[in-house]
Design a protein around this motif. Sequence first.
Motif, PDB file in Angstrom:
ATOM      1  N   ASP A 128      -2.396  13.198   2.889  1.00 27.55           N
ATOM      2  CA  ASP A 128      -3.999  13.268   3.320  1.00 27.55           C
ATOM      3  C   ASP A 128      -4.566  12.024   3.562  1.00 27.55           C
ATOM      4  O   ASP A 128      -5.933  12.077   3.996  1.00 27.55           O
ATOM      5  CB  ASP A 128      -4.772  13.881   2.028  1.00 27.55           C
ATOM      6  CG  ASP A 128      -4.756  13.262   0.705  1.00 27.55           C
ATOM      7  OD1 ASP A 128      -4.097  12.120   1.092  1.00 27.55           O
ATOM      8  OD2 ASP A 128      -5.621  13.525  -0.055  1.00 27.55           O
ATOM      9  N   SER A 129      -3.661  10.866   3.789  1.00 32.99           N
ATOM     10  CA  SER A 129      -4.209   9.666   4.079  1.00 32.99           C
ATOM     11  C   SER A 129      -4.335   9.509   5.679  1.00 32.99           C
ATOM     12  O   SER A 129      -3.556  10.089   6.487  1.00 32.99           O
ATOM     13  CB  SER A 129      -3.453   8.504   3.689  1.00 32.99           C
ATOM     14  OG  SER A 129      -3.733   7.301   4.372  1.00 32.99           O
ATOM     15  N   ALA A 181      -3.473   2.176  -3.174  1.00 32.26           N
ATOM     16  CA  ALA A 181      -3.852   2.960  -1.999  1.00 32.26           C
ATOM     17  C   ALA A 181      -4.642   2.087  -0.838  1.00 32.26           C
ATOM     18  O   ALA A 181      -5.222   0.756  -1.443  1.00 32.26           O
ATOM     19  CB  ALA A 181      -5.089   4.160  -2.297  1.00 32.26           C
ATOM     20  N   PRO A 182      -4.737   2.081   0.277  1.00 28.29           N
ATOM     21  CA  PRO A 182      -5.341   1.367   1.358  1.00 28.29           C
ATOM     22  C   PRO A 182      -6.629   1.067   0.848  1.00 28.29           C
ATOM     23  O   PRO A 182      -7.560   1.810   0.417  1.00 28.29           O
ATOM     24  CB  PRO A 182      -5.120   2.075   2.427  1.00 28.29           C
ATOM     25  CG  PRO A 182      -3.999   3.208   2.355  1.00 28.29           C
ATOM     26  CD  PRO A 182      -3.922   3.447   0.790  1.00 28.29           C
ATOM     27  N   HIS A 232       0.666   5.643   1.107  1.00 22.57           N
ATOM     28  CA  HIS A 232      -0.047   6.716   1.704  1.00 22.57           C
ATOM     29  C   HIS A 232       0.597   7.843   1.505  1.00 22.57           C
ATOM     30  O   HIS A 232       1.594   8.476   1.375  1.00 22.57           O
ATOM     31  CB  HIS A 232       0.359   6.393   3.227  1.00 22.57           C
ATOM     32  CG  HIS A 232      -0.240   5.101   3.570  1.00 22.57           C
ATOM     33  ND1 HIS A 232      -1.470   4.714   4.107  1.00 22.57           N
ATOM     34  CD2 HIS A 232       0.505   3.880   3.902  1.00 22.57           C
ATOM     35  CE1 HIS A 232      -1.625   3.298   4.681  1.00 22.57           C
ATOM     36  NE2 HIS A 232      -0.281   2.756   4.277  1.00 22.57           N
ATOM     37  N   THR A 233      -0.445   8.693   1.216  1.00 16.79           N
ATOM     38  CA  THR A 233      -0.367  10.211   0.539  1.00 16.79           C
ATOM     39  C   THR A 233      -0.328  11.053   1.789  1.00 16.79           C
ATOM     40  O   THR A 233      -1.038  10.539   2.757  1.00 16.79           O
ATOM     41  CB  THR A 233      -1.395  10.659  -0.114  1.00 16.79           C
ATOM     42  OG1 THR A 233      -2.657  10.444   0.075  1.00 16.79           O
ATOM     43  CG2 THR A 233      -1.319   9.647  -1.825  1.00 16.79           C
ATOM     44  N   GLU A 238       1.917   9.802  -6.638  1.00 17.83           N
ATOM     45  CA  GLU A 238       1.122   8.695  -6.531  1.00 17.83           C
ATOM     46  C   GLU A 238       1.559   7.589  -7.980  1.00 17.83           C
ATOM     47  O   GLU A 238       1.259   6.573  -7.847  1.00 17.83           O
ATOM     48  CB  GLU A 238      -0.370   8.993  -6.515  1.00 17.83           C
ATOM     49  CG  GLU A 238      -0.609   9.553  -5.294  1.00 17.83           C
ATOM     50  CD  GLU A 238      -2.319   9.660  -4.951  1.00 17.83           C
ATOM     51  OE1 GLU A 238      -3.040   8.806  -5.521  1.00 17.83           O
ATOM     52  OE2 GLU A 238      -2.557  11.098  -4.709  1.00 17.83           O
ATOM     53  N   SER A 267      -3.834   7.205   7.752  1.00 16.55           N
ATOM     54  CA  SER A 267      -2.770   6.338   8.217  1.00 16.55           C
ATOM     55  C   SER A 267      -1.295   6.980   7.966  1.00 16.55           C
ATOM     56  O   SER A 267      -0.322   6.255   8.408  1.00 16.55           O
ATOM     57  CB  SER A 267      -2.693   5.229   7.627  1.00 16.55           C
ATOM     58  OG  SER A 267      -4.018   4.354   7.854  1.00 16.55           O
ATOM     59  N   TYR A 268      -1.281   8.208   7.505  1.00 20.02           N
ATOM     60  CA  TYR A 268       0.045   8.650   6.837  1.00 20.02           C
ATOM     61  C   TYR A 268       0.852   9.011   8.051  1.00 20.02           C
ATOM     62  O   TYR A 268       2.275   8.629   7.969  1.00 20.02           O
ATOM     63  CB  TYR A 268      -0.050  10.079   6.250  1.00 20.02           C
ATOM     64  CG  TYR A 268       0.851  10.648   5.387  1.00 20.02           C
ATOM     65  CD1 TYR A 268       1.464  10.021   4.176  1.00 20.02           C
ATOM     66  CD2 TYR A 268       2.079  11.604   6.189  1.00 20.02           C
ATOM     67  CE1 TYR A 268       2.524  10.524   3.773  1.00 20.02           C
ATOM     68  CE2 TYR A 268       3.103  11.962   5.429  1.00 20.02           C
ATOM     69  CZ  TYR A 268       3.495  11.473   4.197  1.00 20.02           C
ATOM     70  OH  TYR A 268       4.484  11.790   3.571  1.00 20.02           O
ATOM     71  N   TYR A 273       0.811  -1.325  -0.164  1.00 21.32           N
ATOM     72  CA  TYR A 273       0.084  -0.037   0.186  1.00 21.32           C
ATOM     73  C   TYR A 273       0.915   1.127   0.174  1.00 21.32           C
ATOM     74  O   TYR A 273       1.969   1.236   0.685  1.00 21.32           O
ATOM     75  CB  TYR A 273      -0.902   0.198   1.224  1.00 21.32           C
ATOM     76  CG  TYR A 273      -2.039  -0.671   1.162  1.00 21.32           C
ATOM     77  CD1 TYR A 273      -2.835  -1.009   0.107  1.00 21.32           C
ATOM     78  CD2 TYR A 273      -2.359  -1.782   2.378  1.00 21.32           C
ATOM     79  CE1 TYR A 273      -3.688  -1.879   0.061  1.00 21.32           C
ATOM     80  CE2 TYR A 273      -3.389  -2.660   2.298  1.00 21.32           C
ATOM     81  CZ  TYR A 273      -4.075  -2.758   1.091  1.00 21.32           C
ATOM     82  OH  TYR A 273      -4.989  -3.690   1.273  1.00 21.32           O
TER      83      TYR A 273
END
Length: 243
Positions: free
Chosen positions: A106-107, A132-133, A103-104, A122, A109-110, A101
């Motif tokens: 704005d995720s 993406a997740p 992570h950006t 991306e 989980s970032y 996965y």
Amino acid sequence: MSGYTIGEIIVWLLLAALLGGLLGWFLRQLKCQREHGEARQSATAAPAKAEAVTPPPAKAAALSGAGTVESAGFARSAKPLAGGKAPSPEYTIKGNADSMYFHTPDSPSYGRTIAEVWFKTEADARAAGFTAPGTGGGTKKAPAKKAPAKAAAKKAPAKTAAKKAPAKKAPAKKAVAPGRFPGSAKPLSGGRAPSAEYTIKGNEDSMIYHAPDSPSYGRTIAETWFKTEAAAVAAGFRKPRNA
């Protein structure tokens, strides 16, 4: 002519000369002190300039390390620094090599994700097989497993089965021990015949032999054996009287 005498004039000239010498010495001292001060100022100013020009060690290390981003094994990826930090500000996409996965910023989980690989965009992460997740994971290919060599394992028993068992050697015949008389043979334990070809029993005390058709053959314990009646007769033996 003035009212000064020659002696006074001489005294005034000496005083003027002395005063001029003192004034000249004083001016020279001032000049030397000024030059000495300027030299000291220039000497102290030079190291300060050199220190200002030389960058601090940390800054020099940062400058020397710039532009040496190491690949993380994926296309357009970069290895993280200590603690999962980005190798440079342009790398903003975190990647997890186990789940595949990315992570950006704005995720959700970032912040708690420790990056194992970094990407600039991306598109770079997707091109490397990351997703993406919540989209089912990436397309990381598992290493191909080698099939066990079954053929070799099967052949081994076949070879062992093909081996012929060693032929058993027939037991060697025991040599017949010759008896006291010509053409005779010693009996085995219990008076048994030394071989199947010896059928005539002999009694050494009575010098009588017994053929298989003799009434006393079964109960007679042979003390010597002959192959034929003729051999027994030739050795001096005779038939029983009742035979």
